[in-house]
Write a protein that holds these residues in place. Structure first.
Motif, PDB file in Angstrom:
ATOM      1  N   GLN A 196       0.826  -1.205   0.000  1.00  0.00           N
ATOM      2  CA  GLN A 196       0.000   0.000   0.000  1.00  0.00           C
ATOM      3  C   GLN A 196       0.861   1.255   0.000  1.00  0.00           C
ATOM      4  O   GLN A 196       0.592   2.205  -0.752  1.00  0.00           O
ATOM      5  CB  GLN A 196      -0.935   0.013   1.207  1.00  0.00           C
ATOM      6  CG  GLN A 196      -1.898   1.205   1.179  1.00  0.00           C
ATOM      7  CD  GLN A 196      -2.715   1.351   2.444  1.00  0.00           C
ATOM      8  OE1 GLN A 196      -2.458   0.688   3.450  1.00  0.00           O
ATOM      9  NE2 GLN A 196      -3.708   2.225   2.409  1.00  0.00           N
ATOM     10  N   ALA A 197       1.894   1.287   0.829  1.00  0.00           N
ATOM     11  CA  ALA A 197       2.763   2.463   0.891  1.00  0.00           C
ATOM     12  C   ALA A 197       3.404   2.740  -0.463  1.00  0.00           C
ATOM     13  O   ALA A 197       3.498   3.898  -0.890  1.00  0.00           O
ATOM     14  CB  ALA A 197       3.837   2.257   1.961  1.00  0.00           C
ATOM     15  N   THR A 198       3.842   1.700  -1.142  1.00  0.00           N
ATOM     16  CA  THR A 198       4.459   1.875  -2.463  1.00  0.00           C
ATOM     17  C   THR A 198       3.465   2.485  -3.438  1.00  0.00           C
ATOM     18  O   THR A 198       3.798   3.428  -4.179  1.00  0.00           O
ATOM     19  CB  THR A 198       4.961   0.521  -2.988  1.00  0.00           C
ATOM     20  OG1 THR A 198       5.917  -0.014  -2.063  1.00  0.00           O
ATOM     21  CG2 THR A 198       5.604   0.666  -4.355  1.00  0.00           C
ATOM     22  N   ALA A 199       2.222   1.977  -3.424  1.00  0.00           N
ATOM     23  CA  ALA A 199       1.207   2.490  -4.343  1.00  0.00           C
ATOM     24  C   ALA A 199       0.819   3.919  -4.007  1.00  0.00           C
ATOM     25  O   ALA A 199       0.647   4.768  -4.898  1.00  0.00           O
ATOM     26  CB  ALA A 199      -0.021   1.588  -4.302  1.00  0.00           C
ATOM     27  N   VAL A 200       0.694   4.227  -2.716  1.00  0.00           N
ATOM     28  CA  VAL A 200       0.290   5.571  -2.303  1.00  0.00           C
ATOM     29  C   VAL A 200       1.391   6.582  -2.616  1.00  0.00           C
ATOM     30  O   VAL A 200       1.111   7.675  -3.131  1.00  0.00           O
ATOM     31  CB  VAL A 200      -0.064   5.587  -0.804  1.00  0.00           C
ATOM     32  CG1 VAL A 200      -0.251   7.016  -0.304  1.00  0.00           C
ATOM     33  CG2 VAL A 200      -1.326   4.774  -0.548  1.00  0.00           C
ATOM     34  N   ARG A 201       2.624   6.226  -2.327  1.00  0.00           N
ATOM     35  CA  ARG A 201       3.722   7.169  -2.612  1.00  0.00           C
ATOM     36  C   ARG A 201       3.826   7.441  -4.100  1.00  0.00           C
ATOM     37  O   ARG A 201       4.073   8.587  -4.519  1.00  0.00           O
ATOM     38  CB  ARG A 201       5.050   6.609  -2.081  1.00  0.00           C
ATOM     39  CG  ARG A 201       6.218   7.583  -2.260  1.00  0.00           C
ATOM     40  CD  ARG A 201       5.961   8.878  -1.508  1.00  0.00           C
ATOM     41  NE  ARG A 201       6.982   9.881  -1.759  1.00  0.00           N
ATOM     42  CZ  ARG A 201       7.010  10.684  -2.818  1.00  0.00           C
ATOM     43  NH1 ARG A 201       6.041  10.598  -3.729  1.00  0.00           N
ATOM     44  NH2 ARG A 201       7.958  11.591  -2.949  1.00  0.00           N
ATOM     45  N   GLU A 202       3.603   6.420  -4.917  1.00  0.00           N
ATOM     46  CA  GLU A 202       3.614   6.630  -6.376  1.00  0.00           C
ATOM     47  C   GLU A 202       2.475   7.551  -6.779  1.00  0.00           C
ATOM     48  O   GLU A 202       2.640   8.421  -7.640  1.00  0.00           O
ATOM     49  CB  GLU A 202       3.486   5.285  -7.081  1.00  0.00           C
ATOM     50  CG  GLU A 202       3.543   5.380  -8.602  1.00  0.00           C
ATOM     51  CD  GLU A 202       3.490   4.013  -9.268  1.00  0.00           C
ATOM     52  OE1 GLU A 202       2.928   3.929 -10.376  1.00  0.00           O
ATOM     53  OE2 GLU A 202       4.003   3.042  -8.671  1.00  0.00           O
ATOM     54  N   ALA A 203       1.297   7.405  -6.142  1.00  0.00           N
ATOM     55  CA  ALA A 203       0.146   8.244  -6.472  1.00  0.00           C
ATOM     56  C   ALA A 203       0.374   9.701  -6.099  1.00  0.00           C
ATOM     57  O   ALA A 203      -0.174  10.605  -6.740  1.00  0.00           O
ATOM     58  CB  ALA A 203      -1.098   7.713  -5.773  1.00  0.00           C
TER      59      ALA A 203
END
Length: 453
Positions: free
Chosen positions: A88-95
């Protein structure tokens, strides 16, 4: 279904609802369009974000607790949860993107009980915050919640080394009999040992949570608990009124409204407030008291009401200016287990969308700002409100509500030329009645329609 509080001329109880976030999660609904996070955050300021990581595990469930938390964890579940948190953190930081600077101004680990994790797992949790999200934990205020049983030396050592500035310990009562009555199985000797370990870890701010209104509690035992806490000179103390909520351990004993219990809680609140004020503490809200010489920790009451909140974990909320979102919400143990299992099984792509939430229009944004400011001891600066909301004033937007509060003696001078709207001491005492009266009809209707699970 849950019953939302209705606005009335005379509140039926001073203890209607603790408003720690608005709109409440029971007003959230599934978002049919599953908006992408990169679109939601594209126009948001990202230079002073708050970061919250949610750990939904506890060793026991206290009788009063309605938080989103699971009791225990089968072998491998905490590791699998951290794997999902990492995805989740990886996806959110990319967003969040790279076009505008992304900086975190505050961070917090909550739950549940974050210190349910082992020391090695807490290291990994910090790594997710720093390496995946880019938060500099040693450079910003970092608050972590803990229980006496899990505040072990190795865990506290990790937290101190990684930059924790505030450790909040859920004690609730130093009286063993009262702890059992609140279904909080612990011994005072174990609590005292945990407090010693926290002080040995040299985390700058110790907060102790205490509860009043427990069955069998008297003013004498309440003040005795306060004195036991004061012996540790905590930088902060939170005094919580006991609530008996549906689907909790004590909720099975819930009955009709009890004016005598309300009166008892008010007496204990006033006794506790006056005791702490006499011992050099300053009142920051109905619940929060800070030692006058304690180091500041940023915004009071966690700043969880502000826009620009990134929440990671299956019980966390995130706030943009126009949408508050999270995952599904439950209190029942079986339902919570299902939500945790669903979160752990999610592929990375699922975390790029918002699934449950509530949109916040201009009217709700005004209400939210009024709530988050008025319930603090410092009150609401009218000039700040004007600057945020097109030159309008709170008295123009909420004349009936503010007149009602003033008529009850809950507001200091609230005339048309007032530069500051601030609750009186009696107003602060009735914060849990004031907050719900400011809910919009739409939010009250959504809360009333929510199906408990």
């Amino acid at each position: 279904m849950t019953t939302a509080p209705a606005a009335t001329d005379a509140p039926e109880s001073p203890y209607r609802s603790y408003v720690y976030a608005y709109p409440h999660k029971t007003a959230y609904r599934r978002l049919a369009d599953r908006p992408r996070l990169d679109a939601l955050w594209a126009g948001e300021a990202k230079d002073a974000l708050s970061l919250y990581l949610h750990i939904p595990f506890c060793e026991v469930r206290c009788g009063f607790c309605n938080l989103f938390t699971r009791i225990g964890a089968p072998d491998g579940l905490t590791g699998a949860y951290l794997d999902a948190l990492d995805r989740q953190a990886t996806a959110v930081r990319e967003a969040l993107g790279e076009r505008t600077p992304v900086r975190f101004a505050t961070a917090a680990f909550g739950g549940g009980t974050p210190t349910f994790l082992t020391a090695a797992e807490l290291e990994r949790l910090c790594d997710i915050a720093e390496r995946r999200m880019g938060a500099d934990l040693r450079a910003v205020p970092l608050s972590v919640e803990a229980s006496p049983a899990t505040a072990t030396a190795d865990r506290l050592g990790v937290l101190a080394e990684r930059g924790t500035t505030r450790l909040s310990l859920g004690v609730q009562s130093f009286d063993d009999t009262e702890a059992r009555a609140a279904v909080r199985p612990q011994r005072r000797a174990d609590v005292e040992a945990a407090l010693g370990r926290v002080r040995d870890a040299r985390i700058p701010v110790l907060n102790i949570d205490l509860i009043y209104g427990i069955d069998g509690q008297t003013e004498h035992t309440w003040l005795r608990s306060l004195d036991a806490a004061l012996a540790w000179r905590p930088e902060e103390l939170y005094l919580y009124p006991l609530y008996i909520r549906p689907l909790t351990g004590l909720g099975r004993r819930a009955g009709d409204p009890d004016p005598a219990w309300d009166a008892q809680r008010l007496r204990l609140y006033r006794a506790g407030r006056d005791h702490l004020l006499a011992h050099g503490y300053e009142q920051r809200s109905m619940r929060m008291f800070r030692r006058a010489d304690a180091p500041p920790q940023g915004a009071d009451d966690y700043a969880c009401q502000t826009d620009g909140m990134i929440g990671l974990g299956c019980g966390a909320r995130s706030y943009t200016a126009e949408l508050h979102y999270s995952f599904d919400y439950a209190v029942d143990m079986h339902e919570i287990r299902g939500i945790v299992d669903d979160y752990v099984a999610r592929p990375a792509a699922d975390f790029a969308h918002a699934e449950y939430g509530r949109r916040v229009d201009a009217g709700e944004a005004r209400r939210r700002h009024l709530l988050q400011s008025l319930l603090q001891a410092d009150g609401l600066e009218v000039a700040d409100y004007r600057a945020r909301f097109d030159g309008r004033t709170p008295l123009e937007d909420f004349p009936a509500e503010l007149a009602r509060f003033a008529g009850r003696g809950w507001l200091h001078d609230a005339g048309p030329d007032a530069a500051l709207l601030r609750l009186t001491p009696e107003g602060l005492a009735h914060s849990d009645a004031i907050g719900p009266e400011l809910f919009s009809p739409a939010v009250r209707a959504a809360m009333a329609a929510y199906e408990r699970k």
